[in-house]
Design a protein around this motif. Structure first.
Motif, PDB file in Angstrom:
ATOM      1  N   THR A  27       2.188   0.442   3.217  1.00 26.86           N
ATOM      2  CA  THR A  27       0.843   0.034   2.809  1.00 26.86           C
ATOM      3  C   THR A  27       0.181  -0.934   3.787  1.00 26.86           C
ATOM      4  OG1 THR A  27       1.768  -1.730   1.471  1.00 26.86           O
ATOM      5  CG2 THR A  27       1.376   0.386   0.367  1.00 26.86           C
ATOM      6  N   MET A  33      -8.809  -0.050  -1.031  1.00 22.50           N
ATOM      7  CA  MET A  33      -8.351   0.756  -2.159  1.00 22.50           C
ATOM      8  C   MET A  33      -9.568   1.089  -3.000  1.00 22.50           C
ATOM      9  SD  MET A  33      -4.986   0.978  -1.986  1.00 22.50           S
ATOM     10  CE  MET A  33      -4.500   1.388  -3.662  1.00 22.50           C
ATOM     11  N   SER A  52      -7.946  -4.251   0.440  1.00 17.86           N
ATOM     12  CA  SER A  52      -6.571  -4.256  -0.056  1.00 17.86           C
ATOM     13  C   SER A  52      -5.955  -5.655  -0.078  1.00 17.86           C
ATOM     14  CB  SER A  52      -5.708  -3.323   0.792  1.00 17.86           C
ATOM     15  OG  SER A  52      -5.702  -3.747   2.150  1.00 17.86           O
ATOM     16  N   GLY A  71      -7.160  -6.168  -7.951  1.00 16.98           N
ATOM     17  CA  GLY A  71      -5.890  -5.782  -7.353  1.00 16.98           C
ATOM     18  C   GLY A  71      -4.924  -6.938  -7.314  1.00 16.98           C
ATOM     19  N   SER A  73      -2.176  -7.808  -4.750  1.00  9.86           N
ATOM     20  CA  SER A  73      -1.606  -7.383  -3.473  1.00  9.86           C
ATOM     21  C   SER A  73      -0.102  -7.595  -3.423  1.00  9.86           C
ATOM     22  CB  SER A  73      -2.297  -8.111  -2.314  1.00  9.86           C
ATOM     23  OG  SER A  73      -2.184  -9.508  -2.471  1.00  9.86           O
ATOM     24  N   LYS A  76       1.242  -4.774  -5.168  1.00  8.09           N
ATOM     25  CA  LYS A  76       0.711  -3.512  -4.646  1.00  8.09           C
ATOM     26  C   LYS A  76       0.162  -2.650  -5.780  1.00  8.09           C
ATOM     27  CE  LYS A  76       3.755  -3.328  -0.616  1.00  8.09           C
ATOM     28  NZ  LYS A  76       4.703  -2.491   0.159  1.00  8.09           N
ATOM     29  N   LEU A  78      -3.381  -1.675  -8.090  1.00  8.46           N
ATOM     30  CA  LEU A  78      -4.832  -1.671  -8.232  1.00  8.46           C
ATOM     31  C   LEU A  78      -5.176  -1.401  -9.681  1.00  8.46           C
ATOM     32  CD1 LEU A  78      -7.545  -1.598  -6.515  1.00  8.46           C
ATOM     33  CD2 LEU A  78      -7.314   0.896  -6.654  1.00  8.46           C
ATOM     34  N   ALA A  97      -6.465   5.301  -1.140  1.00 10.80           N
ATOM     35  CA  ALA A  97      -6.284   4.238  -0.150  1.00 10.80           C
ATOM     36  C   ALA A  97      -6.834   4.694   1.192  1.00 10.80           C
ATOM     37  CB  ALA A  97      -4.809   3.878  -0.021  1.00 10.80           C
TER      38      ALA A  97
END
Length: 123
Positions: A27, A33, A52, A71, A73, A76, A78, A97
């Protein structure tokens, strides 16, 4: 990069619904995203996108004020909150993405897609 959307289902009009999208894999290359939806028999529609690594979110005019993207992060993941659901919100909701360093609104600018989660709204 693999994306897995979840949280869809059958809901009543007027309620709120939260969707999630878990990302895995490499990622580090992802800059944005986003969420799209594909209503039955219609084209895929951009809903919202967010950097992101955090930052200002962007919304389509058709849903602005009724959806919230966020999100995590570190995890990971969303999220998309849809408020005051309407029958016309029924669709397959897809997370995506993008490796583009600019805000991508077109589906062509997204490199990775989840399988989608179905939202059905009863009136």
């Amino acid at each position: 990069v693999q994306l897995q959307a979840s949280g869809g289902g059958l809901v009543q009009a007027g309620v709120s619904l939260g969707l999630s999208c878990a990302a895995s894999g490499r990622t580090e290359s992802v800059h944005f995203m986003g969420w799209f939806r594909r209503p039955p028999g219609k084209e895929r529609e951009f809903l919202s996108a967010i950097p992101s690594r955090g930052g200002e979110a962007t919304y389509a005019d058709s849903v602005k004020g009724r959806v919230t993207i966020s999100g995590d992060s570190a995890k990971k993941t969303l999220f998309l909150q849809i408020h005051s659901l309407k029958p016309e919100d029924a669709a397959v909701y897809l997370c995506a993405a993008s490796r583009r360093p600019w805000l991508p609104r077109s589906s062509r600018e997204y490199d990775y897609w989840g399988q989608g989660t179905l939202v059905t709204v009863s009136s």
